[in-house]
Enzyme design. Structure first.
Site, PDB file in Angstrom:
ATOM      1  N   ARG A 128      -8.353 -14.476 -20.499  1.00 26.68           N
ATOM      2  CA  ARG A 128      -8.201 -13.589 -19.342  1.00 26.68           C
ATOM      3  C   ARG A 128      -6.739 -13.259 -19.163  1.00 26.68           C
ATOM      4  O   ARG A 128      -6.077 -13.758 -18.262  1.00 26.68           O
ATOM      5  CB  ARG A 128      -8.775 -14.274 -18.123  1.00 26.68           C
ATOM      6  CG  ARG A 128     -10.246 -14.493 -18.389  1.00 26.68           C
ATOM      7  CD  ARG A 128     -11.002 -14.553 -17.185  1.00 26.68           C
ATOM      8  NE  ARG A 128     -12.178 -13.740 -17.339  1.00 26.68           N
ATOM      9  CZ  ARG A 128     -13.143 -13.699 -16.460  1.00 26.68           C
ATOM     10  NH1 ARG A 128     -13.062 -14.400 -15.375  1.00 26.68           N
ATOM     11  NH2 ARG A 128     -14.181 -12.950 -16.661  1.00 26.68           N
ATOM     12  N   GLN A 133      -7.538  -7.605 -21.424  1.00 29.42           N
ATOM     13  CA  GLN A 133      -8.361  -7.053 -20.351  1.00 29.42           C
ATOM     14  C   GLN A 133      -9.317  -5.960 -20.840  1.00 29.42           C
ATOM     15  O   GLN A 133     -10.471  -5.923 -20.437  1.00 29.42           O
ATOM     16  CB  GLN A 133      -7.457  -6.469 -19.270  1.00 29.42           C
ATOM     17  CG  GLN A 133      -7.908  -6.812 -17.886  1.00 29.42           C
ATOM     18  CD  GLN A 133      -6.819  -6.627 -16.844  1.00 29.42           C
ATOM     19  OE1 GLN A 133      -5.717  -6.186 -17.161  1.00 29.42           O
ATOM     20  NE2 GLN A 133      -7.127  -6.968 -15.620  1.00 29.42           N
ATOM     21  N   ASP A 136     -12.580  -7.367 -22.380  1.00 29.15           N
ATOM     22  CA  ASP A 136     -13.285  -8.396 -21.615  1.00 29.15           C
ATOM     23  C   ASP A 136     -14.703  -7.950 -21.222  1.00 29.15           C
ATOM     24  O   ASP A 136     -14.918  -7.361 -20.167  1.00 29.15           O
ATOM     25  CB  ASP A 136     -12.438  -8.734 -20.379  1.00 29.15           C
ATOM     26  CG  ASP A 136     -13.020  -9.876 -19.565  1.00 29.15           C
ATOM     27  OD1 ASP A 136     -14.107 -10.372 -19.917  1.00 29.15           O
ATOM     28  OD2 ASP A 136     -12.389 -10.258 -18.562  1.00 29.15           O
ATOM     29  N   SER A 139     -16.287  -9.301 -17.875  1.00 26.73           N
ATOM     30  CA  SER A 139     -15.925  -8.565 -16.662  1.00 26.73           C
ATOM     31  C   SER A 139     -16.708  -7.259 -16.577  1.00 26.73           C
ATOM     32  O   SER A 139     -17.152  -6.870 -15.493  1.00 26.73           O
ATOM     33  CB  SER A 139     -14.420  -8.259 -16.641  1.00 26.73           C
ATOM     34  OG  SER A 139     -13.719  -9.440 -16.406  1.00 26.73           O
ATOM     35  N   TYR A 235     -10.942 -19.131 -13.731  1.00 24.23           N
ATOM     36  CA  TYR A 235     -12.338 -19.384 -13.341  1.00 24.23           C
ATOM     37  C   TYR A 235     -12.407 -20.442 -12.238  1.00 24.23           C
ATOM     38  O   TYR A 235     -11.563 -21.338 -12.175  1.00 24.23           O
ATOM     39  CB  TYR A 235     -13.139 -19.922 -14.543  1.00 24.23           C
ATOM     40  CG  TYR A 235     -13.409 -18.902 -15.610  1.00 24.23           C
ATOM     41  CD1 TYR A 235     -14.415 -17.955 -15.447  1.00 24.23           C
ATOM     42  CD2 TYR A 235     -12.700 -18.895 -16.793  1.00 24.23           C
ATOM     43  CE1 TYR A 235     -14.684 -17.017 -16.426  1.00 24.23           C
ATOM     44  CE2 TYR A 235     -12.957 -17.968 -17.794  1.00 24.23           C
ATOM     45  CZ  TYR A 235     -13.948 -17.035 -17.603  1.00 24.23           C
ATOM     46  OH  TYR A 235     -14.219 -16.114 -18.569  1.00 24.23           O
TER      47      TYR A 235
HETATM   48  P1  NAD Z   1     -17.166 -16.259 -12.385  1.00 21.02           P
HETATM   49  O1  NAD Z   1     -18.207 -15.295 -12.829  1.00 21.02           O
HETATM   50  O2  NAD Z   1     -16.790 -17.371 -13.290  1.00 21.02           O
HETATM   51  O3  NAD Z   1     -17.591 -16.916 -10.977  1.00 21.02           O
HETATM   52  C1  NAD Z   1     -17.913 -16.119  -9.869  1.00 21.02           C
HETATM   53  C2  NAD Z   1     -17.167 -16.601  -8.650  1.00 21.02           C
HETATM   54  O4  NAD Z   1     -17.844 -17.747  -8.119  1.00 21.02           O
HETATM   55  C3  NAD Z   1     -15.723 -17.006  -8.869  1.00 21.02           C
HETATM   56  O5  NAD Z   1     -14.909 -16.193  -8.042  1.00 21.02           O
HETATM   57  C4  NAD Z   1     -15.698 -18.481  -8.436  1.00 21.02           C
HETATM   58  O6  NAD Z   1     -14.497 -18.836  -7.784  1.00 21.02           O
HETATM   59  C5  NAD Z   1     -16.864 -18.533  -7.495  1.00 21.02           C
HETATM   60  N1  NAD Z   1     -17.378 -19.895  -7.238  1.00 21.02           N
HETATM   61  C6  NAD Z   1     -17.673 -20.881  -8.107  1.00 21.02           C
HETATM   62  N2  NAD Z   1     -18.119 -21.986  -7.460  1.00 21.02           N
HETATM   63  C7  NAD Z   1     -18.107 -21.674  -6.132  1.00 21.02           C
HETATM   64  C8  NAD Z   1     -18.441 -22.377  -4.965  1.00 21.02           C
HETATM   65  N3  NAD Z   1     -18.893 -23.642  -4.990  1.00 21.02           N
HETATM   66  N4  NAD Z   1     -18.312 -21.747  -3.778  1.00 21.02           N
HETATM   67  C9  NAD Z   1     -17.855 -20.482  -3.706  1.00 21.02           C
HETATM   68  N5  NAD Z   1     -17.497 -19.750  -4.782  1.00 21.02           N
HETATM   69  C10 NAD Z   1     -17.635 -20.351  -5.980  1.00 21.02           C
HETATM   70  O7  NAD Z   1     -15.852 -15.472 -11.949  1.00 21.02           O
HETATM   71  P2  NAD Z   1     -15.235 -14.169 -12.573  1.00 21.02           P
HETATM   72  O8  NAD Z   1     -15.952 -12.991 -12.085  1.00 21.02           O
HETATM   73  O9  NAD Z   1     -15.143 -14.366 -14.005  1.00 21.02           O
HETATM   74  O10 NAD Z   1     -13.787 -14.107 -11.915  1.00 21.02           O
HETATM   75  C11 NAD Z   1     -12.956 -15.217 -11.710  1.00 21.02           C
HETATM   76  C12 NAD Z   1     -11.517 -14.740 -11.532  1.00 21.02           C
HETATM   77  O11 NAD Z   1     -10.948 -14.307 -12.733  1.00 21.02           O
HETATM   78  C13 NAD Z   1     -11.357 -13.583 -10.563  1.00 21.02           C
HETATM   79  O12 NAD Z   1     -10.246 -13.828  -9.767  1.00 21.02           O
HETATM   80  C14 NAD Z   1     -11.104 -12.415 -11.430  1.00 21.02           C
HETATM   81  O13 NAD Z   1     -10.373 -11.391 -10.777  1.00 21.02           O
HETATM   82  C15 NAD Z   1     -10.297 -13.062 -12.539  1.00 21.02           C
HETATM   83  N6  NAD Z   1     -10.331 -12.279 -13.785  1.00 21.02           N
HETATM   84  C16 NAD Z   1      -9.152 -12.004 -14.420  1.00 21.02           C
HETATM   85  C17 NAD Z   1      -9.173 -11.269 -15.610  1.00 21.02           C
HETATM   86  C18 NAD Z   1      -7.902 -10.932 -16.325  1.00 21.02           C
HETATM   87  O14 NAD Z   1      -6.867 -11.276 -15.841  1.00 21.02           O
HETATM   88  N7  NAD Z   1      -7.959 -10.338 -17.492  1.00 21.02           N
HETATM   89  C19 NAD Z   1     -10.369 -10.835 -16.144  1.00 21.02           C
HETATM   90  C20 NAD Z   1     -11.556 -11.153 -15.468  1.00 21.02           C
HETATM   91  C21 NAD Z   1     -11.509 -11.885 -14.284  1.00 21.02           C
END
Ligand code: NAD
Length: 391
Positions: A128, A133, A136, A139, A235
């Site tokens: 990530r 990006q 990905d 995403s 994550y």
């Molecule tokens: P994910 O699909 O792994 O999880 C979904 C969400 O569930 C996450 O936000 C996580 O914090 C939340 N979660 C897990 N357990 C929980 C709990 N007990 N209570 C409440 N919430 C809980 O997450 P994702 O969609 O892959 O995204 C995670 C982060 O990564 C985000 O901040 C996203 O913006 C970031 N991201 C960055 C990049 C990049 O920089 N290239 C790419 C994709 C995502």
């Protein structure tokens, strides 16, 4: 080098791994493209569209496997646990396979993939980083799932979403709660807002608060703090049972006030945490809807039945899996663009290059020469570290 696209075989799957619009980019990168006849039809991409863009259509699935140096799928064996195994005898040593392989799933399945000798890249393992990006796919599919989840829930809810002032009186807006504000959750907030709902969202990662608010959602603050809520890759992390118990207790009120709850909370490689209990479901008004996007990983609601819709205490609980396939045109387009960015990164001068110092290829490479070679996956599956080969 020939890139091959087979028709997806998972039951009900309508996506296709490459769409016609990316074919010219691949040809420019020195690649040829072959596509199984009819592979894109269900997503809205006809064979003739691929041919117009310079791809060749092959009538048989086996021909695509036999011709391709690089095979691209959406759901490979691993994530396709129903029909994916039938592909194993069609794969050959040294052939490249790219797609969703569920690398933190079953050791036995990944070993079977490794045993074919394919050089497989798992898109779930994409780092990530800003550089990666555009590649990905998780995403991209999260974006699609968040959007579609709201539409499915809205269609199930016996109420309207927007506030309306009509001659027949005023309609109050629907109240939507999103639990887990990652990529899917944020898209769900945006979509529910566009439909006119009042949206609240909660995530245990404090960093998500600003993102929720910037989309016009109300951030639900709970007086508990997760330990290291976010890992180095961004994550969410697994918490202990006492944390989840406290979360459930504190979420009870806001869940009871919501017409729709969409849950997306997952932790990579782990069963999804249970955040909604039967008691919380009982506290919701009849006709309310829970859409559990974590259903495939065991579900965030204890009444979720994976792949099914059930009604309990007057509340409809949707445990639909593979939600992204419900928007096949754009899901395929986004996936194809991710894969094209990845392929053009890996292929230099028409040849695949594997640079151990390149984070993108190193992190995504799952199997090679009969072995599971990914360090993170080996650690996760408790396999001994591989001894680096001399030279
Ligand atoms: P994910 O699909 O792994 O999880 C979904 C969400 O569930 C996450 O936000 C996580 O914090 C939340 N979660 C897990 N357990 C929980 C709990 N007990 N209570 C409440 N919430 C809980 O997450 P994702 O969609 O892959 O995204 C995670 C982060 O990564 C985000 O901040 C996203 O913006 C970031 N991201 C960055 C990049 C990049 O920089 N290239 C790419 C994709 C995502």
């Amino acid at each position: 080098m020939i890139v091959g696209v087979s028709k997806e075989s998972y039951p009900g799957e309508r996506r296709v791994a490459l769409v016609p619009m990316v074919v010219p980019n691949l040809i420019k990168a020195g690649l040829e493209v072959v596509v199984e006849a009819g592979a894109g039809v269900e997503a809205g991409y006809l064979d003739s569209h691929y041919v117009e863009k310079g791809a060749r259509i092959l009538p048989q699935r086996a021909d695509v496997f036999a011709t391709a140096d690089v095979l691209i799928q959406v759901l490979c064996y691993g994530s396709n646990d129903i029909t994916g195994k039938a592909d194993l005898p069609l794969l050959r040593r040294g052939q490249v396979l790219i797609g969703f392989l569920r690398p933190l799933g079953s050791l036995e399945v990944i070993q079977q993939v490794a045993a074919t000798g394919v050089t497989s890249f798992s898109v779930e393992l994409m780092p990530r980083t800003t550089r990666a990006q555009s590649m990905d796919a998780l995403s991209s599919m999260g974006t699609i799932c968040g959007y579609k989840a709201v539409l499915i829930a809205a269609d199930t809810l016996p109420r309207l979403f927007p506030m309306l002032t009509t001659a027949a009186g005023t309609i109050t807006p629907a109240r939507v709660l999103i639990i887990g504000a990652g990529v899917a959750g944020l898209q769900a907030i945006a979509t529910a807002r566009r439909l006119g709902a009042v949206v609240s969202a909660y995530d245990m990662r404090p960093a998500s608060k600003e993102q929720v608010q910037s989309l016009g959602g109300r951030f639900v603050e709970l007086p508990i703090e997760a330990k290291n809520a976010q890992d180095a890759r961004g994550y969410g992390t697994a918490q202990d049972e006492s944390f989840y118990a406290r979360q459930r207790e504190l979420l009870m009120k806001v869940v009871g006030e919501s017409d729709i709850v969409i849950t997306t909370a997952v932790v990579p490689g782990k069963k999804a945490p249970v955040l909604l209990t039967e008691e919380m479901v009982k506290g919701m008004a009849p006709g309310s809807v829970i859409l559990d996007l974590a259903a495939e990983r065991g579900g965030n609601c204890e009444l979720t039945q994976t792949g099914k819709t059930v009604v309990a205490h007057g509340v409809t609980i949707i445990g639909r899996i593979n939600v992204a396939t419900g928007v096949p045109y754009h899901a395929s387009q986004m996936y194809a663009r991710n894969i094209t960015a990845f392929l053009t990164h890996l292929v230099k001068g028409g040849k695949l290059t594997l640079d151990a110092n390149d984070e993108i290829s190193r992190d995504t490479l799952l199997t090679k020469d009969g072995e599971i070679v990914n360090q993170r996956v080996r650690e996760f599956l408790s396999l001994p570290a591989l001894v680096p080969q001399a030279g």
